[in-house]
Design a protein around this motif. Structure first.
Motif, short mmCIF file in Angstrom:
data_model
loop_
_atom_site.label_atom_id
_atom_site.label_comp_id
_atom_site.label_asym_id
_atom_site.label_seq_id
_atom_site.Cartn_x
_atom_site.Cartn_y
_atom_site.Cartn_z
N HIS A 122 0.93 -1.21 -0.02
CA HIS A 122 -0.08 0.07 -0.09
C HIS A 122 0.87 1.25 -0.07
N GLU A 123 0.87 2.08 -1.25
CA GLU A 123 1.75 3.11 -1.24
C GLU A 123 1.10 4.40 -1.26
N TRP A 124 1.22 5.59 -0.67
CA TRP A 124 0.40 6.56 -0.61
C TRP A 124 1.31 7.95 -1.14
N SER A 125 1.17 8.54 -2.10
CA SER A 125 1.67 9.59 -2.63
C SER A 125 0.89 10.51 -3.62
N ASP A 126 0.89 12.01 -3.15
CA ASP A 126 0.31 13.23 -3.81
C ASP A 126 -1.13 12.67 -3.94
N ASP A 127 -1.67 12.24 -3.11
CA ASP A 127 -3.22 11.99 -3.01
C ASP A 127 -3.76 10.69 -3.89
N LYS A 128 -2.57 10.09 -4.60
CA LYS A 128 -2.75 8.72 -5.40
C LYS A 128 -2.31 7.61 -4.55
N GLN A 164 -7.95 6.72 -6.53
CA GLN A 164 -7.97 8.29 -6.50
C GLN A 164 -9.12 8.73 -5.81
N GLY A 165 -9.16 9.88 -4.91
CA GLY A 165 -10.14 10.29 -4.39
C GLY A 165 -10.30 10.07 -3.01
N LEU A 166 -9.20 9.00 -2.45
CA LEU A 166 -9.13 8.93 -1.04
C LEU A 166 -8.47 10.02 -0.22
N SER A 167 -8.87 10.48 1.06
CA SER A 167 -8.27 11.33 1.94
C SER A 167 -7.12 10.89 2.68
N ARG A 168 -7.07 9.53 2.65
CA ARG A 168 -6.30 8.91 3.53
C ARG A 168 -5.78 7.65 3.18
N ILE A 188 -13.10 4.81 10.88
CA ILE A 188 -14.17 5.31 10.28
C ILE A 188 -14.30 6.17 8.91
N ILE A 189 -13.23 7.09 8.89
CA ILE A 189 -13.20 7.72 7.64
C ILE A 189 -13.06 6.85 6.48
N SER A 190 -11.93 5.86 6.67
CA SER A 190 -11.89 4.95 5.58
C SER A 190 -12.94 4.10 5.28
N MET A 191 -13.57 3.49 6.43
CA MET A 191 -14.75 2.75 6.26
C MET A 191 -15.86 3.62 5.03
N LEU A 192 -16.06 4.78 5.81
CA LEU A 192 -17.06 5.60 4.90
C LEU A 192 -16.59 5.72 3.47
N GLU A 193 -15.43 6.02 3.31
CA GLU A 193 -14.78 6.29 1.96
C GLU A 193 -14.92 5.03 0.96
N LEU A 194 -14.69 3.89 1.68
CA LEU A 194 -14.82 2.61 0.98
C LEU A 194 -16.09 2.25 0.46
N GLY A 195 -17.17 2.66 1.39
CA GLY A 195 -18.45 2.26 1.31
C GLY A 195 -19.13 3.21 0.25
N ILE A 247 -18.98 12.50 3.75
CA ILE A 247 -17.89 12.17 4.70
C ILE A 247 -17.46 12.93 5.69
N PRO A 248 -17.65 12.82 7.08
CA PRO A 248 -17.69 13.74 8.13
C PRO A 248 -16.13 14.17 8.44
N ASP A 249 -15.99 15.29 9.18
CA ASP A 249 -14.49 15.72 9.55
C ASP A 249 -14.23 14.71 10.87
N MET A 250 -12.99 14.78 11.25
CA MET A 250 -12.76 13.81 12.27
C MET A 250 -13.44 14.43 13.66
N ASP A 251 -13.41 15.76 13.58
CA ASP A 251 -13.66 16.46 14.88
C ASP A 251 -15.19 16.44 15.24
N THR A 252 -16.08 15.69 14.24
CA THR A 252 -17.44 15.46 14.50
C THR A 252 -17.69 14.12 14.86
N ILE A 253 -16.55 13.33 15.08
CA ILE A 253 -16.59 11.85 15.54
C ILE A 253 -16.25 11.92 17.04
N SER A 254 -17.25 11.39 17.71
CA SER A 254 -17.01 11.28 19.52
C SER A 254 -16.95 9.75 19.55
#
Length: 501
Positions: free
Chosen positions: A188-194, A230-234, A404-411, A421-428
């Protein structure tokens, strides 16, 4: 090509061309950025966690080399299990301000029995020094795969987190009458949003070797060699490790086991316990028997034959000695009392040292037989255990938010989730530290803070109810509305006429 199509093409037949690359260990791969010493340390942690110790070799009373099992205490497993249960349990709650995201995540986690599984795998994280979690789709459902330390190795990392890694999947296949061992390396390699996922398959005749690279189709018919997302935030995976610096390799991004710096103490405790158990089992009975003791036998010709008496195989009770005398010789009992008190005291001293080394409160593992500390005394707010738990909790919360962010993006990529896709600050994340916290004392503290004007009501609600700031504001608004409604109901007609609605 959109994210949906690239993800769906992840499992298509490969056009891979075979190479001659051969690996002995996973650390031999040029992309892997972990030293063989770090990898061996993880495998050593696994041995302490599982309690896999070699047999003890000793000489019995006949001088024969004999083996027996090593008696040990499951200290590594016990420590990891106890701390994991203090950090996370099935009562943990995850809330997201976005209703659609909240419903999707909680339903998905409940279906996947995530809370139960995570508490179990958290033991592995604390014992082996790390744990990765990666969402995947199975039968139109998002699930979570737990990847333990021995099969998760970083490729590149920054000072904050591991962004590139390889995940190893082992498979055994019988070919003819022999076992063949396959290792799928998932990069798994992450570079420049790719985000790029590359698969390599290796085959070996030996279980402890990676072997030679072979075609993916030899084991996985529809697995693609490379997929670009492409399109993943993390990254799809999130990596969780115990708090603290890796003092074994300060350049390594991998975490340490909670007992990595206490292995010599574990060895001392286990050695002492083994000697104690063996002394009890054998009674440490020692009988001195002269070598002059013989038994007489006769051969077929009636001639006297002298044969030395031998002792029962496996016993180390008897000791031979040569008195040098021909007269009557006595058998002497050299047995001494079992040193139970000394052994127990030594074991407890070792456990007390172990508590100090892993950073928990004194009395968490030791017990002197006379008094036992209450749970409140051990896990009070000022205790070492409480502080250690807080350090782990902060890392667990961050890791769960990333998951949670990754699960929502994959879903969303598989069109199983269509919301935002919510911000992390909105997750409790509520990990329920009721064991540690006196709820009444906490409520009293915040009431005094609000009354004195040192804290806003929203902050008090946020802390005492363990909700996000936005949720706390909504609760405060609801309280204000209900208070106003109740006040209007008890006002007299004269009061309303005088002061108005």
């Amino acid at each position: 090509m959109g994210l949906v199509e690239t993800v769906k093409r992840f499992f298509k037949r490969s056009t891979y061309v075979m190479t001659n690359q051969t690996l002995s260990q996973i650390t031999d791969h040029p992309k892997v950025a972990v030293s063989s010493q770090e990898y061996q340390r993880i495998k050593d942690n696994q041995r302490y966690f599982s309690g896999s110790y070699p047999q003890i070799e000793y000489k019995d009373s006949n001088g024969r080399l004999t083996k027996r099992d090593f008696n040990h205490l499951p200290i590594g497993r016990t420590a990891a299990k106890k701390i994991a249960s203090l950090v996370f349990n099935e009562q943990a709650e995850i809330k997201i301000n976005d209703d659609e995201a909240n419903t999707f995540i909680n339903k998905t986690l409940k279906t996947d029995r995530f809370n139960k599984n995570f508490e179990r795998y958290l033991e592995s994280c604390l014992a082996l020094g790390g744990l990765a979690m990666r969402p995947y789709v199975d039968n139109d459902k998002v699930r979570v795969a737990f990847i333990q330390a021995p099969v998760f190795l970083p490729l590149q990392s920054n000072t904050q987190d591991i962004s590139n890694a390889v995940i190893v999947t082992k498979t055994t296949k019988v070919e003819g009458n022999k076992n063949k061992y396959y290792s799928l390396l998932e990069f798994h390699e992450w570079s420049d949003d790719k985000y790029t996922v590359t698969n390599e398959l290796y085959k070996s005749d030996f279980s402890d070797k990676i072997g030679q690279r072979v075609a993916l189709s030899e084991l996985y018919e529809d697995l693609e060699e490379t997929a670009e997302l492409q399109g993943l935030s993390r990254p799809l995976f999130t990596y969780l490790k115990p708090p603290g610096m890796n003092n074994k390799d300060i350049n390594s991004p991998l975490g340490l086991s909670i007992f990595d710096n206490a292995k010599t103490t574990i060895d001392f405790i286990n050695t002492t316990y083994d000697e104690f158990m063996w002394e009890v089992k054998m009674g440490q009975r020692r009988v001195a028997v002269p070598t002059q003791m013989i038994k007489t036998e006769y051969n077929q010709d009636g001639e006297k034959v002298t044969v030395k008496r031998e002792f029962e195989t496996g016993h180390n009770v008897y000791e031979q000695f040569d008195s040098g005398l021909d007269e009557a010789i006595k058998i002497t009992d050299l047995t001494t009392p079992i040193r139970a008190d000394d052994y127990i005291k030594a074991i407890n001293e070792g456990l007390a040292l172990f508590e100090m080394q892993i950073g928990v409160s004194a009395g968490m593992f030791t017990f002197d037989g006379k008094s036992m500390k209450t749970a409140t005394e051990i896990v009070s707010e000022n205790s070492d255990t409480y502080q250690m738990r807080n350090s782990i909790v902060s890392l667990v919360e961050q890791s769960l938010k990333e998951l949670i962010i990754s699960m929502l993006e994959l879903g969303k990529a598989y069109e199983l989730y269509k919301g935002n896709i919510p911000d992390m600050d909105t997750i409790s994340i509520n990990l329920d530290d009721g064991v540690f916290t006196d709820r009444n004392a906490e409520l009293d503290y915040w009431l005094k803070m609000v009354t004195a004007g040192f804290a806003p009501k929203v902050k008090a609600i946020e802390k005492t109810m363990n909700v996000t700031e936005d949720k706390a504001k909504k609760i405060l608004q609801q309280i204000a509305t209900e208070t106003m409604s109740a006040t209007n109901q008890v006002r007299s007609d004269e009061d309303i006429e005088t002061y108005g609605e």
